[in-house]
Each structure stands twice: as C-alpha cells, then as structure tokens.
Write a protein that holds these residues in place. Structure first.
Motif, short mmCIF file in Angstrom:
data_model
loop_
_atom_site.label_atom_id
_atom_site.label_comp_id
_atom_site.label_asym_id
_atom_site.label_seq_id
_atom_site.Cartn_x
_atom_site.Cartn_y
_atom_site.Cartn_z
N ILE A 3 9.86 -2.31 12.18
CA ILE A 3 9.09 -1.82 11.11
C ILE A 3 7.71 -1.76 11.44
O ILE A 3 6.95 -2.81 11.89
N LEU A 4 7.24 -0.48 11.33
CA LEU A 4 5.60 -0.39 11.31
C LEU A 4 5.18 -0.08 9.88
O LEU A 4 5.58 0.59 9.46
N ALA A 5 4.16 -1.14 9.67
CA ALA A 5 3.68 -1.19 8.32
C ALA A 5 1.98 -1.03 8.30
O ALA A 5 1.48 -1.42 9.41
N PHE A 6 1.46 -0.27 7.35
CA PHE A 6 0.17 -0.20 7.29
C PHE A 6 -0.29 0.32 5.88
O PHE A 6 0.41 0.88 5.27
N ALA A 7 -1.66 -0.05 5.62
CA ALA A 7 -2.47 0.76 4.51
C ALA A 7 -3.24 1.78 5.08
O ALA A 7 -3.94 1.44 5.82
N GLY A 8 -3.38 2.98 4.32
CA GLY A 8 -4.42 4.14 4.54
C GLY A 8 -5.82 3.32 4.21
O GLY A 8 -6.64 4.61 3.55
N SER A 9 -6.23 2.49 4.26
CA SER A 9 -7.50 1.93 4.04
C SER A 9 -7.97 0.86 4.97
O SER A 9 -7.22 0.28 5.78
N THR A 10 -9.42 0.67 5.32
CA THR A 10 -9.94 -0.27 5.89
C THR A 10 -10.59 -1.34 5.17
O THR A 10 -11.45 -2.16 5.89
N SER A 11 -10.28 -1.38 4.06
CA SER A 11 -11.17 -2.44 3.02
C SER A 11 -10.49 -3.69 3.38
O SER A 11 -9.00 -3.79 3.47
N SER A 12 -11.40 -4.56 3.25
CA SER A 12 -10.73 -6.15 3.48
C SER A 12 -10.10 -6.52 2.31
O SER A 12 -9.40 -7.71 2.18
N THR A 13 -10.21 -5.88 1.10
CA THR A 13 -9.74 -6.29 -0.16
C THR A 13 -8.61 -5.10 -0.69
O THR A 13 -8.36 -5.08 -1.86
N SER A 14 -8.05 -4.47 0.46
CA SER A 14 -7.19 -3.17 0.06
C SER A 14 -6.17 -3.70 -0.96
O SER A 14 -5.19 -4.54 -0.51
N ASN A 16 -3.83 -1.47 -1.49
CA ASN A 16 -2.82 -0.76 -0.85
C ASN A 16 -1.92 -1.73 0.06
O ASN A 16 -0.65 -1.89 0.50
N ARG A 17 -2.70 -2.57 0.96
CA ARG A 17 -2.36 -3.54 1.75
C ARG A 17 -1.58 -4.46 1.19
O ARG A 17 -0.59 -4.96 1.78
N GLU A 18 -2.02 -4.80 0.01
CA GLU A 18 -1.17 -6.07 -0.97
C GLU A 18 0.11 -5.34 -1.31
O GLU A 18 1.22 -6.07 -1.13
N LEU A 19 0.32 -4.18 -1.47
CA LEU A 19 1.45 -3.59 -1.91
C LEU A 19 2.35 -3.58 -0.71
O LEU A 19 3.57 -3.87 -0.66
#
Length: 179
Positions: A3-14, A16-19
């Motif tokens: 699985i490749l997973a990522f958030a479309g953000s570069t924020s350290s507090t993203s 979307n990354r948490e989701l």
C-alpha cells in the motif's frame, strides 16, 4: 499487498495525514509505505524548467507508485483545489508519465475543518484522476475535522465512522476481486 499512502499536504500538522494514518490501521497486515510530500520537493513546474530535465523526485514519486499494489490518499483542499505542493508533484510526474497513478486501485479521501470536508478537491480529483490512470474504487470525505476526529481515537462521529468502515470494507473487497 503493498500500500502506498500519502496526504496531499506538506503541513507538519496535516489533518489529511491523520485521516490516512487512521485508515491504515485497518490494513495492519499489509506492507505500508506512508510517504511524505516533503520528500518530493521540486521547483515549481514550468515548461522552461522541463526543457532542462526532470527532477529526480518526480521519477521517485512515479517509482513508489509503480512499486505499490494500491493507493490510499487524502487530499488537502487549499482555496477549493489541490495544495500547491501536491499539484507540483502531480504536474512534474504527469509530464514524465501521463498515467501517473498507473491503473492502481485507489481509496480517495479528503477532510477539512469546514463543513464541506474538502468536497471541492474531492470532486476535482474524482473527475481528473481517472484521466491519469487512477482506478478510484471508493471515496470518503470527512467534514468538520476538529469536531469529528480525535488524534487518539480517530473518527469519533458514529455515523461517519460507520460510513468510513463500510467504505474501507468495500475497498478491500474490490481489491481482493482484482487479485
């Protein structure tokens, strides 16, 4: 399964990354590559720069997609569209291979602090990603992130949690069918 997973953000507090991290808990027995778009920083795309060659990071982004079996991503919405960081990675990569997502099955998500849950970027991605060889199997949008998500517990709204779990199960069933 890889699985490749990522958030479309570069924020350290993203958020979307948490989701994405929350959803990955349902795939604990799989090989997971959770990437950070900060590792794919490139100059802002232009045809003038393209004439000088493609950044290694664009090739690397395409390589991690090539090496996966499925993609799980959550897109940040900035001014009703993709974040500039994601759009730049996407632009460079698509110039190397227009089939950026390489026909990989995708669980596409978005979230935002507002009530629309990143719906604008979700609608854009649902329209355009298939043109770039994304095989979108299911989508999920989480509105009002800070009201509906807890960093320790994940999605805390029971209806939204039920919807997300159903979509994860649907995604799993569809990717099993493709094997």
């Amino acid at each position: 399964m890889k699985i490749l997973a990522f958030a479309g953000s570069t924020s350290s507090t993203s958020i979307n990354r948490e989701l994405v991290k929350f959803v990955l808990k349902d795939f604990q027995n799989e090989e997971i590559n959770l990437i950070d778009l900060n590792d794919f920083t490139m100059p802002v795309f232009s045809v003038d720069l393209e004439k000088k060659g493609f950044p290694d990071e664009a090739h690397h982004f395409l390589k991690v997609i090539e090496e996966c079996d499925v993609i799980i991503c959550s897109l940040a919405e900035h001014n009703r569209s993709y974040s500039a960081a994601f759009k730049n990675v996407f632009d460079w990569s698509s110039r190397i291979n227009v089939k950026v997502f390489q026909n990989k099955p995708m669980l596409l998500m978005s979230t935002s602090p507002g009530g629309y849950g990143g719906g604008n970027v979700m609608n854009t991605a649902k329209t355009f990603f298939p043109q770039f060889a994304a095989d979108i199997k299911d989508t999920f949008s989480l509105p009002k992130f800070y009201e509906n998500f807890d960093l320790e517990s994940g999605v805390i709204n029971p209806d939204m949690l039920s919807e997300l779990k159903s979509k994860i199960e649907n995604f799993k069933n569809q990717i099993k069918t493709n094997d």
